[in-house]
Design an enzyme around this catalytic site. Structure first.
Site, mmCIF file in Angstrom:
data_model
loop_
_atom_site.group_PDB
_atom_site.id
_atom_site.type_symbol
_atom_site.label_atom_id
_atom_site.label_comp_id
_atom_site.label_asym_id
_atom_site.label_seq_id
_atom_site.Cartn_x
_atom_site.Cartn_y
_atom_site.Cartn_z
ATOM 1 C CE LYS A 126 -5.087 8.305 -3.064
ATOM 2 N NZ LYS A 126 -3.767 8.922 -3.459
ATOM 3 C CB THR A 127 -7.138 10.403 2.745
ATOM 4 O OG1 THR A 127 -6.578 9.277 2.371
ATOM 5 C CG2 THR A 127 -7.928 10.293 4.373
ATOM 6 C CD GLU A 170 -8.104 7.524 0.296
ATOM 7 O OE1 GLU A 170 -7.069 7.713 0.039
ATOM 8 O OE2 GLU A 170 -8.874 7.829 1.430
#
Length: 483
Positions: A126-127, A170
Site C-alpha cells: 500500500k505505502t 493509503e
C-alpha cells in the site's frame, strides 16, 4: 461521522506522533485549521510539525484540555486512532467533557469526500503503491494532496496539501475502518490474512475489502492475486505475469539488483518498454498498479513513462541508512511473512547480480528481524521461519508487542527453533534485549555485508545504536559467523 469540519473548529489529535495521524494533522494545518496534538514523547513526525506553529504536548494527560482552554481553545474536535486505548487519560477526559470524538478514519473519509480521491488498499504494498501514484502525479504536474503511511521522497513528508484535482490516500485495512472511504478510484494490491487481532479469518477480511470496493466509484485490482481474482469484480486489473487478459501489464525482461526492465502493455498490446530504478518483482507490480491508476485518471502515457526515472521507495521501505564499519545498513518495514520474503529476495538479488542501488554492492546478507505482535508471530510462525531462510545469517530481536500482552511460549527463541528444524545449518542468533541485539550484529557481521533490519517496531533504531558506537570510535569487530 459529522458532515463537515467548520474552518474555525480547533482539532486536537491524541497520538499525533503516528505516521497516519501526523499526515492528517499536517494537511489540516496547511489548510488553515487550528491544530494541536499529543503523544507520549516528541516523535520525529511531531517535530516535523513544529514549524507549523501547532500546540504540541509531550504527554497524554487529562489536563491537556485545560491547557488548551488557557490558550482560548474550547470544545475542540478530538481525533484518535485505534492505537489509543479506552484507558488513555486524555481520551477519558475528552469523553467526560462530552467533546466530539472522531476516529482518524472518519477524518480521512471526510477529506476523501472533498475531492476526487485514489485510495490504495491491500495487505502488502500500500505505502509503496500510494507513494508511486503520488510521485508520478507530482512529476507530471498534477500536484496531488497526499495522505501516506510513509515519507514520500519527492515531498520529504507523509502528508502534502497539493493544488491539483486529486487526493491520494493509503487505506489501512488493519482495523476495518477503510469501509468508510468513498473514493473515486479504489486500488487493492493483494489480499492475505493478517491482523488476526481484528479479523476472525480470511473470509472476514474478504468481506471487509468487498465493502471497501463497493464504496468506490471504480475499482482496480491485481489480477495476479488468486484471492482477488476469485472473489472480486473490478473495473480494471493489472498483471506482471501475463498481458492477454489484463488491462494493464508489465512483463519483466530483466531483473537486476538495482533496476527492473519490462515490456509494458495496455489492453493486450505492447505500448512501450519501461526501466524502473526499483528492483524486485513486487515493486514492478506496485508500479504497474500506479501507472494504471494514473491512466484511469486520464494522465497521458508518455508523461508517465518519462516520470518513472523519478521513482524512489518511501521511508522505511528498503531505506538505506548509512555505513557502519564497512557494512551497509538498510531499514525495512516488512513484518508479515510475504513482505519478509519479498524483501529478502530483493536483497539477495543485489548480492547475486552484482548490481545494487546501494553505494557498494554487498557480498553477503545479514537479516535482523523483529517479530511484530505476539498474535502475528503465533499465527504465522512456520511461514516466518520459511521466509527467513534466504538470509546468509539471521539475528532475531525480541518480539515487539505493539500493546499486546505476551502469549506464553511465543517468543523469538521459538521462531529460531522453527528455523533450525527446517534448516539446521542456518546461522540464527537470538537477542533478549535491544542492547544485546546490537552486540550480536557487531559479532556476527563483517565488512561488505548488507545488514537488513526488518520489522514494524523499534528495530529501526538499530542504525542509531550502531552510529553512536561508530561516533564513539569503537574498533571494527571481527567477523564471527556461526555455521
Amino acid at each position: 461521522m459529522a458532515d463537515s469540519i467548520q474552518p474555525q473548529k480547533h482539532i486536537h489529535f491524541i497520538g499525533m506522533g503516528g505516521i497516519g495521524m501526523s499526515a492528517l494533522a499536517l494537511i489540516l494545518a496547511e489548510r488553515g485549521h487550528s491544530v494541536s496534538g499529543s503523544d507520549r514523547k516528541l516523535t520525529p513526525a511531531m517535530q516535523a510539525l513544529e514549524s507549523k506553529a501547532l500546540v504540541l504536548f509531550e504527554s497524554q494527560l487529562s489536563n491537556n484540555f485545560a491547557q488548551l482552554g488557557v490558550r482560548g481553545i474550547e470544545a475542540p474536535l478530538v481525533v484518535v486512532s485505534t492505537a489509543i486505548p479506552d484507558t488513555n487519560p486524555e481520551l477519558i477526559e475528552a469523553r467526560r467533557l462530552d467533546l466530539t470524538i472522531w476516529h482518524r478514519s472518519d477524518l480521512l473519509a471526510w477529506l476523501i469526500e472533498q475531492q476526487p480521491a485514489i485510495a490504495v488498499a491491500g495487505s502488502h504494498g500500500k505505502t509503496t503503491t500510494s507513494t508511486v501514484v503520488t510521485t508520478l502525479l507530482a512529476t507530471v504536474g498534477e500536484d496531488p494532496t497526499a495522505v501516506i503511511g510513509g515519507v514520500v521522497p519527492c515531498y520529504g513528508s507523509n502528508g502534502h496539501t497539493g493544488s491539483g484535482r486529486l487526493l491520494v490516500a493509503e487505506a489501512d485495512e488493519s482495523d476495518g475502518s477503510l469501509v468508510k472511504f468513498k473514493a473515486s478510484l479504489g486500488i487493492i494490491t493483494n489480499l492475505e490474512l493478517d491482523h488476526t487481532d481484528h479479523y476472525r479469518n480470511l473470509d472476514d477480511l474478504i468481506e471487509t475489502m468487498k465493502t471497501f470496493g463497493r464504496g468506490c466509484e471504480r475499482l482496480l485490482i491485481n489480477q495476479d492475486d488468486p484471492i482477488l481474482k476469485e472473489h472480486f469484480q473490478a473495473d480494471a486489473c493489472w498483471s506482471v505475469q501475463h498481458f492477454e487478459t489484463a488491462d494493464y501489464a508489465a512483463l519483466p525482461v530483466q531483473l537486476d539488483g538495482d533496476r527492473t526492465i519490462a515490456n509494458y502493455y495496455e489492453q493486450g498490446r505492447q505500448v512501450g518498454r519501461i526501466t524502473l530504478p526499483l528492483p524486485g518483482l513486487h515493486n514492478l507490480s506496485n508500479v504497474v498498479a500506479a501507472i494504471a491508476a494514473c491512466r484511469m485518471e486520464g494522465v497521458p502515457l508518455d508523461a508517465l513513462l518519462s516520470a518513472l526515472t523519478e521513482l524512489r521507495s518511501p521511508g522505511r521501505r528498503f531505506d538505506f541508512r548509512g555505513e557502519w564499519q564497512d557494512r551497509q545498513v538498510v531499514d525495512d518495514y516488512a513484518h508479515h511473512p510475504s513482505e519478509v520474503q519479498a524483501t529478502l529476495t530483493m536483497a539477495q538479488l543485489m548480492v547475486q547480480s552484482g548490481r545494487s542501488p546501494l553505494p557498494r554492492t554487498p557480498q553477503r546478507l545479514v537479516a535482523v528481524f523483529q517479530p511484530h505482535r505476539y498474535s502475528r508471530t503465533q499465527e504465522f510462525l512456520n511461514a516466518f521461519a520459511q521466509a527467513l531462510l534466504s538470509a546468509d545469517a539471521l539475528i532475531l530481536a525480541p518480539i515487539y508487542g505493539a500493546g499486546e500482552q505476551p502469549i506464553e511460549g511465543i517468543n523469538s527463541e521459538l521462531l529460531a527453533r522453527s528455523i533450525r528444524l527446517i534448516d539446521p545449518n542456518q546461522p540464527v542468533f537470538v537477542a533478549s534485549t535491544m542492547q544485546e541485539l546490537t552486540g550480536l550484529v557487531k559479532q556476527h557481521s563483517r565488512p561488505d555485508d548488507l545488514i537488513l533490519a526488518m520489522g514494524a517496531g523499534d528495530v529501526n533504531s538499530l542504525w542509531e545504536r550502531l552510529s553512536e558506537e561508530r561516533i564513539g570510535g569503537e574498533a571494527s569487530c571481527s567477523p564471527a559467523i556461526a555455521a
